[in-house]
Write an enzyme that holds these catalytic residues in place. Structure first.
Site, PDB file in Angstrom:
ATOM      1  N   ARG A  16       0.841  -1.206   0.000  1.00 24.07           N
ATOM      2  CA  ARG A  16       0.000   0.000   0.000  1.00 24.07           C
ATOM      3  C   ARG A  16       0.873   1.251   0.000  1.00 24.07           C
ATOM      4  O   ARG A  16       0.564   2.255   0.651  1.00 24.07           O
ATOM      5  CB  ARG A  16      -0.949   0.004   1.220  1.00 24.07           C
ATOM      6  CG  ARG A  16      -2.168  -0.888   1.025  1.00 24.07           C
ATOM      7  CD  ARG A  16      -3.032  -0.905   2.253  1.00 24.07           C
ATOM      8  NE  ARG A  16      -2.303  -1.458   3.380  1.00 24.07           N
ATOM      9  CZ  ARG A  16      -2.529  -1.133   4.653  1.00 24.07           C
ATOM     10  NH1 ARG A  16      -3.447  -0.245   4.957  1.00 24.07           N
ATOM     11  NH2 ARG A  16      -1.836  -1.692   5.615  1.00 24.07           N
ATOM     12  N   TRP A  18       1.298   3.299  -2.289  1.00 24.43           N
ATOM     13  CA  TRP A  18       0.577   4.401  -2.934  1.00 24.43           C
ATOM     14  C   TRP A  18      -0.233   5.185  -1.903  1.00 24.43           C
ATOM     15  O   TRP A  18      -0.174   6.405  -1.816  1.00 24.43           O
ATOM     16  CB  TRP A  18      -0.338   3.796  -4.008  1.00 24.43           C
ATOM     17  CG  TRP A  18      -1.166   4.762  -4.803  1.00 24.43           C
ATOM     18  CD1 TRP A  18      -0.768   5.486  -5.888  1.00 24.43           C
ATOM     19  CD2 TRP A  18      -2.552   5.068  -4.600  1.00 24.43           C
ATOM     20  NE1 TRP A  18      -1.822   6.237  -6.370  1.00 24.43           N
ATOM     21  CE2 TRP A  18      -2.928   6.000  -5.596  1.00 24.43           C
ATOM     22  CE3 TRP A  18      -3.524   4.659  -3.679  1.00 24.43           C
ATOM     23  CZ2 TRP A  18      -4.207   6.519  -5.714  1.00 24.43           C
ATOM     24  CZ3 TRP A  18      -4.814   5.177  -3.787  1.00 24.43           C
ATOM     25  CH2 TRP A  18      -5.144   6.102  -4.791  1.00 24.43           C
ATOM     26  N   ILE A 435     -28.185   3.744  16.944  1.00 20.61           N
ATOM     27  CA  ILE A 435     -28.019   2.688  15.948  1.00 20.61           C
ATOM     28  C   ILE A 435     -27.077   1.584  16.414  1.00 20.61           C
ATOM     29  O   ILE A 435     -27.013   0.512  15.815  1.00 20.61           O
ATOM     30  CB  ILE A 435     -27.547   3.314  14.615  1.00 20.61           C
ATOM     31  CG1 ILE A 435     -28.486   4.443  14.182  1.00 20.61           C
ATOM     32  CG2 ILE A 435     -27.456   2.294  13.503  1.00 20.61           C
ATOM     33  CD1 ILE A 435     -29.947   4.049  14.087  1.00 20.61           C
ATOM     34  N   SER A 437     -23.344   1.785  17.678  1.00 21.91           N
ATOM     35  CA  SER A 437     -21.990   2.074  18.155  1.00 21.91           C
ATOM     36  C   SER A 437     -21.917   3.456  18.792  1.00 21.91           C
ATOM     37  O   SER A 437     -22.625   4.385  18.395  1.00 21.91           O
ATOM     38  CB  SER A 437     -20.986   1.970  17.005  1.00 21.91           C
ATOM     39  OG  SER A 437     -21.310   2.865  15.988  1.00 21.91           O
ATOM     40  N   CYS A 520      -8.354   2.046   1.748  1.00 22.74           N
ATOM     41  CA  CYS A 520      -8.353   0.674   1.267  1.00 22.74           C
ATOM     42  C   CYS A 520      -9.108  -0.197   2.257  1.00 22.74           C
ATOM     43  O   CYS A 520      -9.140   0.103   3.442  1.00 22.74           O
ATOM     44  CB  CYS A 520      -6.927   0.148   1.149  1.00 22.74           C
ATOM     45  SG  CYS A 520      -5.933   1.105  -0.001  1.00 22.74           S
ATOM     46  N   ASP A 603     -28.438  -5.489  11.481  1.00 18.19           N
ATOM     47  CA  ASP A 603     -28.138  -4.394  10.547  1.00 18.19           C
ATOM     48  C   ASP A 603     -28.001  -4.890   9.119  1.00 18.19           C
ATOM     49  O   ASP A 603     -27.302  -5.871   8.867  1.00 18.19           O
ATOM     50  CB  ASP A 603     -26.797  -3.741  10.931  1.00 18.19           C
ATOM     51  CG  ASP A 603     -26.890  -2.944  12.220  1.00 18.19           C
ATOM     52  OD1 ASP A 603     -27.964  -2.384  12.485  1.00 18.19           O
ATOM     53  OD2 ASP A 603     -25.880  -2.882  12.945  1.00 18.19           O
ATOM     54  N   GLU A 609     -26.668  -2.234  -2.118  1.00 19.44           N
ATOM     55  CA  GLU A 609     -25.533  -2.239  -3.043  1.00 19.44           C
ATOM     56  C   GLU A 609     -25.294  -3.582  -3.704  1.00 19.44           C
ATOM     57  O   GLU A 609     -24.512  -3.663  -4.640  1.00 19.44           O
ATOM     58  CB  GLU A 609     -24.269  -1.710  -2.346  1.00 19.44           C
ATOM     59  CG  GLU A 609     -23.788  -2.540  -1.203  1.00 19.44           C
ATOM     60  CD  GLU A 609     -22.626  -1.856  -0.490  1.00 19.44           C
ATOM     61  OE1 GLU A 609     -22.876  -0.819   0.140  1.00 19.44           O
ATOM     62  OE2 GLU A 609     -21.504  -2.343  -0.580  1.00 19.44           O
ATOM     63  N   HIS A 698     -22.645  12.119   9.921  1.00 24.58           N
ATOM     64  CA  HIS A 698     -21.384  12.176   9.171  1.00 24.58           C
ATOM     65  C   HIS A 698     -20.606  13.462   9.407  1.00 24.58           C
ATOM     66  O   HIS A 698     -19.537  13.650   8.845  1.00 24.58           O
ATOM     67  CB  HIS A 698     -21.644  11.983   7.676  1.00 24.58           C
ATOM     68  CG  HIS A 698     -22.188  10.608   7.397  1.00 24.58           C
ATOM     69  ND1 HIS A 698     -23.537  10.369   7.326  1.00 24.58           N
ATOM     70  CD2 HIS A 698     -21.586   9.421   7.243  1.00 24.58           C
ATOM     71  CE1 HIS A 698     -23.730   9.077   7.125  1.00 24.58           C
ATOM     72  NE2 HIS A 698     -22.571   8.486   7.071  1.00 24.58           N
TER      73      HIS A 698
HETATM   74  N1  GLN Z   1     -24.715  -0.999  14.303  1.00 19.62           N
HETATM   75  C1  GLN Z   1     -23.732  -0.407  13.478  1.00 19.62           C
HETATM   76  C2  GLN Z   1     -23.159   0.839  14.134  1.00 19.62           C
HETATM   77  O1  GLN Z   1     -23.855   1.467  14.858  1.00 19.62           O
HETATM   78  C3  GLN Z   1     -24.305  -0.027  12.131  1.00 19.62           C
HETATM   79  C4  GLN Z   1     -23.272   0.558  11.224  1.00 19.62           C
HETATM   80  C5  GLN Z   1     -23.750   0.839   9.825  1.00 19.62           C
HETATM   81  O2  GLN Z   1     -24.900   1.008   9.569  1.00 19.62           O
HETATM   82  N2  GLN Z   1     -22.869   0.911   8.891  1.00 19.62           N
HETATM   83  O3  GLN Z   1     -22.030   1.205  13.936  1.00 19.62           O
HETATM   84 ZN    ZN Z   2     -25.774   2.974   9.232  1.00 20.04          ZN
END
Ligand code: GLN
Ligand code: ZN
Length: 762
Positions: A16, A18, A435, A437, A520, A603, A609, A698
């Site tokens: 890696r 690069w 959700i 984490s 990566c 999850d 995708e 995000h």
């Molecule tokens: N349960 C996961 C978290 O909270 C879900 C992560 C995700 O949706 N990519 O990190």
């Molecule tokens: Zn998520």
């Protein structure tokens, strides 16, 4: 005589290097000249490798400083205004500004490259005035020739694909844009022709999707213009990732060669050739070696396929090539010393694929015994893995075969479950949750490393995780959340964590592939029958539940997400792999329930995708994806509440499938496509529990209470208040502690206001 060709080679390097060079440059640790020298060295090493292996057509200009779509945009000076670009060759500061953002300007959007896990930078055409800033393919061609004596094959993304993947223009401006872009392509190609270039590969993967009559007309006019302007240049019009739509139109284009994918588009392309033939004046680029999978090919079978093709194209008009760029596979298996010999022998990464291409090309030219002996070696390696215990878990195969024929179903319909769950949990209206984490601070990562290195023993590490859980259970109670989570502190990655605990998985040491920019990923390898070995999440979840009287949700990654984010075996259908995973995960769901966990979240962020590119295959995929989810979750009692979570994508066009998963509650990301998702609920009422993400995780920004009440009010116009939950968009792993706590407090505050405002409607 047939020739061998590669469509593109991985950029990242065996170590890696690069990635490391890019990141060092961004961090200001190396100067531009040193950076340029490093990248050149990497580039030349890759060319030399292909030269030494004996590849006939070696790609140039497949290398990139970040992404090849961004390169194309930069070559045409298509740089959004906010980066104050002043014309001429695009400086690296501007180039990386577009990719990563600058202080004053947000980065351009990034999105998935067709159905791969590679992400490209979306060109923004609005208010750009394209000009040729630098003939990049020419520079790359010259470099390969001068430094290594290689007669390279420049690779360029074609005009139609480039335009289709760009944004910032309306459909009615399509032709105007082509009028601007095609002359620039002509200029690039003319200069290449003057330089003496023989072959150019123009990538038009958009041709595997359905095009309108208008677009087909555009396609032919683009290639007529180009070939008329540079008649001497041999153009290989390259497609990949699927069989082409409109075969008949495509083979009529006035180019010298057509490249087709005979791995991922095997059936469709073969049927088309057999039914409609192949023009006698064209060369066929036969993509027979899988550019996306990591397995050795059965060279004997590939030779049979090539021989079959020679009925339609003479052997001297056949080019034996990879199905797509090798960008999507790791560099070499040579370093994988920790895998079993059986597994390692059955793998072929980019470098091994070069060998396969050369061997096949030779075999096609002569049937000397030596070559045939070489070819069957790959069969022996594949056979050995095939006969391994790992691929012959008869109990799993039988269990999954039985599941495949059943329709997995919860014991009670949703309405009844909902009532029973309400009675059991007594949750307020608009229950709040997260959700899964919580922030993975540097300290958490360090703790894990100390444990992995053996500096900490198991008990020390377990104690550390318990302390984190304690802290966060207290915090969640104090913030006032209704349904709690343990925080996932023991997990690095939501797929790797489960892969390491299930049978049938292997982990490479160096199997990295580029995901976007310098990022990566090292996907796990599902090489055997997947089996449950023992409890994976029970301990931590049970511990968290013992610390609170509020419900704690168990947290699992679903079968489809595990599959879509791994490299998977290619000897059985993906559907079967999904069911094996589902069967294993079901055992974990049952173990959690046994341990007294009454809410379990599975999850599935990656469902979307995996959607096939071909429309006619999408319903089939969605059906078995839904089924895999139901296999995982259907055996629990009616009072056990099944949750799921989805993100990263636009889900508005697959609400039916989401509903069919029959999860009691879904939490779904909405901030990126709020309007569209809400709109689809206007058209179709959603009948199960649903939490729309009320803020975007995000960004480190703390959303205000008003913002979130706004989101809630808007959602409640179309969703049933009795089924509505309130939660952030996604997991909070990448966020900092303070902003997370502040945001969640605001979320709970917004919920209180919403409860007052909407109490009357419930
Ligand atoms: N349960 C996961 C978290 O909270 C879900 C992560 C995700 O949706 N990519 O990190
Ligand atoms: Zn998520």
């Amino acid at each position: 005589m047939a020739k061998s060709s590669v469509l593109g080679y991985p950029r990242i390097g065996v170590d890696r290097e690069w990635k490391k060079a890019l990141e060092a440059f961004w961090a200001g640790k190396i100067e531009e000249t040193e950076f340029q020298a490093k990248l050149q060295e990497i580039r030349l090493t890759h060319l030399r490798k292909q030269q030494e292996k004996g590849i006939d057509f070696i790609p140039v200009n497949d290398f990139s400083y970040y992404d090849h779509i961004l390169d194309t945009a930069a070559m045409f000076g298509i740089i959004p205004k906010r980066f104050s670009y002043e014309g001429g060759p695009v400086p690296l500061s501007v180039y990386y500004g577009v990719a990563r953002g600058t202080k004053g300007a947000a980065a351009s959007e990034m999105t998935k490259w067709f159905n791969t896990n590679y992400h490209y930078i979306v060109p923004e055409l609005a208010d750009a005035s394209p000009v040729l800033t630098e003939n990049k393919p020419l520079t790359a061609y010259r470099e390969a020739k001068e430094k290594l004596g290689i007669e390279g094959k420049p690779v360029i993304v074609g005009p139609l694909t480039f335009l289709k993947l760009s944004k910032g223009y309306s459909a009615s401006e399509t032709d105007a844009w082509l009028e601007r872009l095609v002359p620039l392509y002509v200029q690039v190609l003319q200069e290449l022709a003057e330089e003496g270039v023989q072959w150019v590969q123009i990538d038009e993967p958009i041709l595997v999707t359905k095009l309108s009559q208008e677009d087909l007309q555009r396609l032919s006019s683009i290639y007529e213009t180009i070939t008329a302007a540079v008649p001497s240049l041999n153009i290989m019009l390259q497609t990949y990732f699927e069989s082409v739509e409109h075969y008949n139109d495509i083979v009529k284009l006035p180019v010298k060669g057509i490249g087709l994918d005979f791995v991922h588009g095997y059936t469709g392309n073969l049927i088309a050739i057999k039914a409609l033939g192949f023009p006698a004046d064209k060369v066929l680029g036969a993509g027979v070696i899988d550019g996306r999978g990591i397995w050795k090919a059965s060279l004997r079978e590939k030779l049979e396929l090539l021989n079959e093709l020679t009925e339609f194209v003479s052997a001297d008009r056949l080019i034996v090539q990879s199905s797509c760029s090798l960008l999507h596979v790791p560099v070499t298996t040579e370093r994988e010393t920790k895998l079993t010999t059986e597994l390692r022998n059955a793998l072929a990464f980019a470098d091994e694929k070069l060998g396969e291409l050369v061997l096949l090309t030779k075999a096609l030219a002569s049937d000397t015994e030596g070559i045939i002996d070489e070819l069957v070696k790959s069969d022996a390696a594949i056979q050995a893995l095939q006969q391994s215990e790992e691929r012959n878990r008869v109990n799993i195969q039988q269990a999954v075969a039985a599941l495949s024929t059943q329709q997995p179903e919860r014991s009670h319909p949703f309405a009844e479950r909902h009532q029973a769950q309400q009675a059991k949990w007594q949750l307020p209206i608009f229950p709040t949750t997260t959700i899964g984490s919580f922030p993975q601070s540097a300290e958490v990562r360090k703790a894990r490393q100390s444990w992995r290195k053996g500096e900490w023993n198991n008990e020390q590490y377990a104690q550390y995780i318990r302390d984190q859980i304690d802290t966060w259970i207290d915090l969640q109670e104090e913030i006032g959340l209704d349904v709690l989570v343990h925080g996932e502190f023991e997990r690095t990655d939501m797929v790797e964590f489960f892969g390491e605990k299930l049978a049938g998985f292997a982990f490479t040491q160096n199997g990295w592939v580029q995901s976007y920019g310098s990022r990566c990923v090292k996907p796990p390898v599902i090489f055997g029958d997947v089996a449950f070995k023992g409890e994976m999440t029970v301990e931590e979840t049970k511990y968290a539940q013992s610390k609170t009287s509020r419900p704690v949700k168990g947290m699992l990654t679903g079968p489809i997400t595990i599959m879509n984010w791994s490299f998977v075996r290619d000897d059985i259908p993906r559907e079967q792999i999904a069911y094996q995973l589902a069967y294993a995960l079901r055992q974990e769901v049952e173990a959690l329930e046994q341990a007294g966990i009454g809410m379990i979240q599975v999850d599935e962020p990656a469902v979307r995708e995996g959607l096939p590119l071909k429309e006619e295959e999408q319903a089939g995929y969605l059906a078995w994806a839904v089924k895999a989810f139901r296999i995982t979750t259907c055996t629990v009692q009616e009072t056990t509440q099944i949750h799921t979570h989805m993100c990263y994508c636009e889900f508005h066009d697959m609400i039916d499938s989401i509903e069919a998963m029959d999860a009691d509650v879904i939490s779904i990301e909405t901030s990126r496509s709020h309007g569209e998702l809400i709109h689809s609920f206007e058209l179709n009422t959603y009948k199960l529990g649903i939490g729309l993400g009320v803020y975007d995780i995000h960004s480190p920004r703390v959303p205000s209470v008003e913002e979130m009440t706004g989101m809630i009010d808007r959602a409640l116009r179309v969703l049933d208040a009795r089924l509505f939950w309130i939660n952030p968009d996604c997991g909070l792993k990448t966020r900092g502690l303070e902003e997370t706590v502040a945001s969640l407090r605001n979320m709970v505050e917004a919920t209180k206001i919403a409860r007052e405002n909407h109490a009357a409607t419930v």
